[in-house]
Design a protein around this motif. Structure first.
Motif, mmCIF file in Angstrom:
data_model
loop_
_atom_site.group_PDB
_atom_site.id
_atom_site.type_symbol
_atom_site.label_atom_id
_atom_site.label_comp_id
_atom_site.label_asym_id
_atom_site.label_seq_id
_atom_site.Cartn_x
_atom_site.Cartn_y
_atom_site.Cartn_z
ATOM 1 N N PHE A 213 0.825 -1.207 0.000
ATOM 2 C CA PHE A 213 0.000 0.000 0.000
ATOM 3 C C PHE A 213 0.860 1.258 0.000
ATOM 4 N N SER A 214 2.096 1.131 0.479
ATOM 5 C CA SER A 214 3.012 2.268 0.473
ATOM 6 C C SER A 214 3.430 2.570 -0.954
ATOM 7 N N LEU A 256 18.472 0.513 -4.743
ATOM 8 C CA LEU A 256 17.469 1.566 -4.845
ATOM 9 C C LEU A 256 16.399 1.113 -5.832
ATOM 10 N N VAL A 257 15.138 1.227 -5.429
ATOM 11 C CA VAL A 257 14.028 0.758 -6.254
ATOM 12 C C VAL A 257 13.083 1.922 -6.528
ATOM 13 N N GLU A 258 12.868 2.221 -7.806
ATOM 14 C CA GLU A 258 11.959 3.306 -8.187
ATOM 15 C C GLU A 258 10.650 2.733 -8.709
ATOM 16 N N ASN A 259 9.541 3.223 -8.190
ATOM 17 C CA ASN A 259 8.224 2.883 -8.710
ATOM 18 C C ASN A 259 7.926 3.838 -9.868
ATOM 19 N N ILE A 265 0.492 8.354 -10.301
ATOM 20 C CA ILE A 265 -0.516 8.141 -9.253
ATOM 21 C C ILE A 265 -0.699 9.413 -8.428
ATOM 22 N N ARG A 266 0.409 10.062 -8.071
ATOM 23 C CA ARG A 266 0.314 11.286 -7.265
ATOM 24 C C ARG A 266 -0.377 12.418 -8.030
ATOM 25 N N ASP A 267 -0.054 12.536 -9.319
ATOM 26 C CA ASP A 267 -0.713 13.567 -10.127
ATOM 27 C C ASP A 267 -2.217 13.319 -10.179
ATOM 28 N N LYS A 273 -10.261 17.239 -10.333
ATOM 29 C CA LYS A 273 -11.504 16.465 -10.201
ATOM 30 C C LYS A 273 -11.541 15.709 -8.873
ATOM 31 N N VAL A 274 -10.379 15.144 -8.484
ATOM 32 C CA VAL A 274 -10.325 14.432 -7.208
ATOM 33 C C VAL A 274 -10.515 15.404 -6.058
ATOM 34 N N LYS A 275 -9.884 16.584 -6.150
ATOM 35 C CA LYS A 275 -10.019 17.582 -5.088
ATOM 36 C C LYS A 275 -11.463 18.039 -4.924
ATOM 37 N N GLN A 276 -12.223 18.079 -6.039
ATOM 38 C CA GLN A 276 -13.622 18.481 -5.964
ATOM 39 C C GLN A 276 -14.443 17.533 -5.084
ATOM 40 N N HIS A 277 -14.018 16.265 -5.060
ATOM 41 C CA HIS A 277 -14.750 15.267 -4.299
ATOM 42 C C HIS A 277 -14.196 15.091 -2.890
ATOM 43 N N THR A 278 -13.091 15.765 -2.573
ATOM 44 C CA THR A 278 -12.503 15.636 -1.234
ATOM 45 C C THR A 278 -12.577 16.920 -0.427
ATOM 46 N N ARG A 279 -13.021 18.011 -1.074
ATOM 47 C CA ARG A 279 -13.152 19.266 -0.316
ATOM 48 C C ARG A 279 -14.291 19.165 0.678
ATOM 49 N N GLN A 280 -14.071 19.733 1.832
ATOM 50 C CA GLN A 280 -15.122 19.756 2.850
ATOM 51 C C GLN A 280 -16.175 20.801 2.458
#
Length: 281
Positions: A213-214, A256-259, A265-267, A273-280
């Motif tokens: 999960f990390s 050293l291991v790079e994903n 994924i971070r972008d 769009k994701v922020k629109q669904h996570t804003r309080q």
């Protein structure tokens, strides 16, 4: 005694005067302070490199045995692939897989602190070698060590698993029960696996691996083995003491291991769009 002091007083006086002169020069201007600081850092880096080289020399026996064991494991895997190659469609399946999502490279340890709450590991690889922040750091036999937090052209600094700010996901091997891996700052050979389900019932000797999960570590990276576990006062979760597989104090070389998918994924997670669904609201 007096004769001895009289015979060396000229040398002592010379050393004292030189020390005073250097001290005066060091505090004369900001420019001289900066030059002396840069020179002292260069000397300290050279000393650390020399000591690391001496330490690696005396540990070559252990490293060679570990490399031989790893080579044997790779040969066994290769034999299985060669056996499977006769299966129809195997080559086509490999071609469809394409490039692995993980990129692996080696590095040597320049310095490694152990006696602090915020321990760091300095490596001899940097951006010119392809190192980027957030690469996982594992031991030559594939055990969790830390992850890169910053790098220059020639060097990288990794947050050690022996750092109270370190966090990763871990799980009991051969089970679906997972929790959070962290260090309490006490024993440099033991970390904590917390927030385990009350139904997990961890047993001494049970292996602990990364849960996947990390964003830093692939699933299945070795972490250690359970030494003991206790239920919290409300009897809702276990906290386990895990003895590390990686021998952090004796590290000389790491992987050293790079994903490759990490930044995509971070972008996506930070998209509008994701922020629109996570804003309080």
């Amino acid at each position: 005694m007096f004769e001895f002091i009289r015979s060396i007083y000229v040398v002592v006086l010379f050393v004292l005067l030189e020390a005073l002169a250097v001290s005066y020069y060091a505090h004369a201007t900001c420019y001289t302070q900066a030059r002396l600081l840069a020179r002292s850092n260069q000397v300290a880096g050279g000393v650390h490199g020399l000591l690391a080289g001496i330490r690696r020399y005396f540990l070559l026996g252990d490293e060679n045995r570990a490399l031989l064991a790893y080579a044997a494991e790779l040969k066994e895997r290769l034999a299985r692939y060669e056996e499977a190659e006769s299966i129809a469609g195997f080559d086509t399946a490999l071609a469809e897989i394409g490039e692995s999502k993980y990129r692996v490279m080696n590095a040597s340890v320049i310095s490694n602190t152990l006696n602090r709450a915020q321990n760091l590991i300095v490596l001899n690889r940097g951006t010119r070698d392809g190192v980027v922040a957030d690469m996982a750091v594992v031991s030559p036999d594939g055990a969790m060590v830390g992850y890169v937090v910053d790098c220059t052209e020639r060097y990288a600094v990794a947050l050690s698993v022996l750092n109270t700010s370190f966090r990763a996901s871990g799980k009991l091997a051969d089970s679906d029960y997972f929790g959070s891996v962290y260090w309490d700052g006490v024993d440099p050979d033991v970390v904590t696996l917390g927030e385990l389900s009350k139904y997990s019932e961890p047993q001494p000797g049970q292996a602990v691996v990364s849960a996947g999960f990390s964003q830093y570590f692939p699933a299945g990276v070795k972490i250690g083995v359970v030494e003991s576990a206790v239920l919290n006062p409300t009897r809702t979760s276990y906290t386990a003491r895990v003895r590390l597989t990686a021998r952090i104090a004796r590290l000389t070389d790491v992987l050293l291991v790079e994903n490759r998918d990490l930044y995509e994924i971070r972008d996506l997670e930070n998209s509008e769009k994701v922020k629109q669904h996570t804003r309080q609201k």
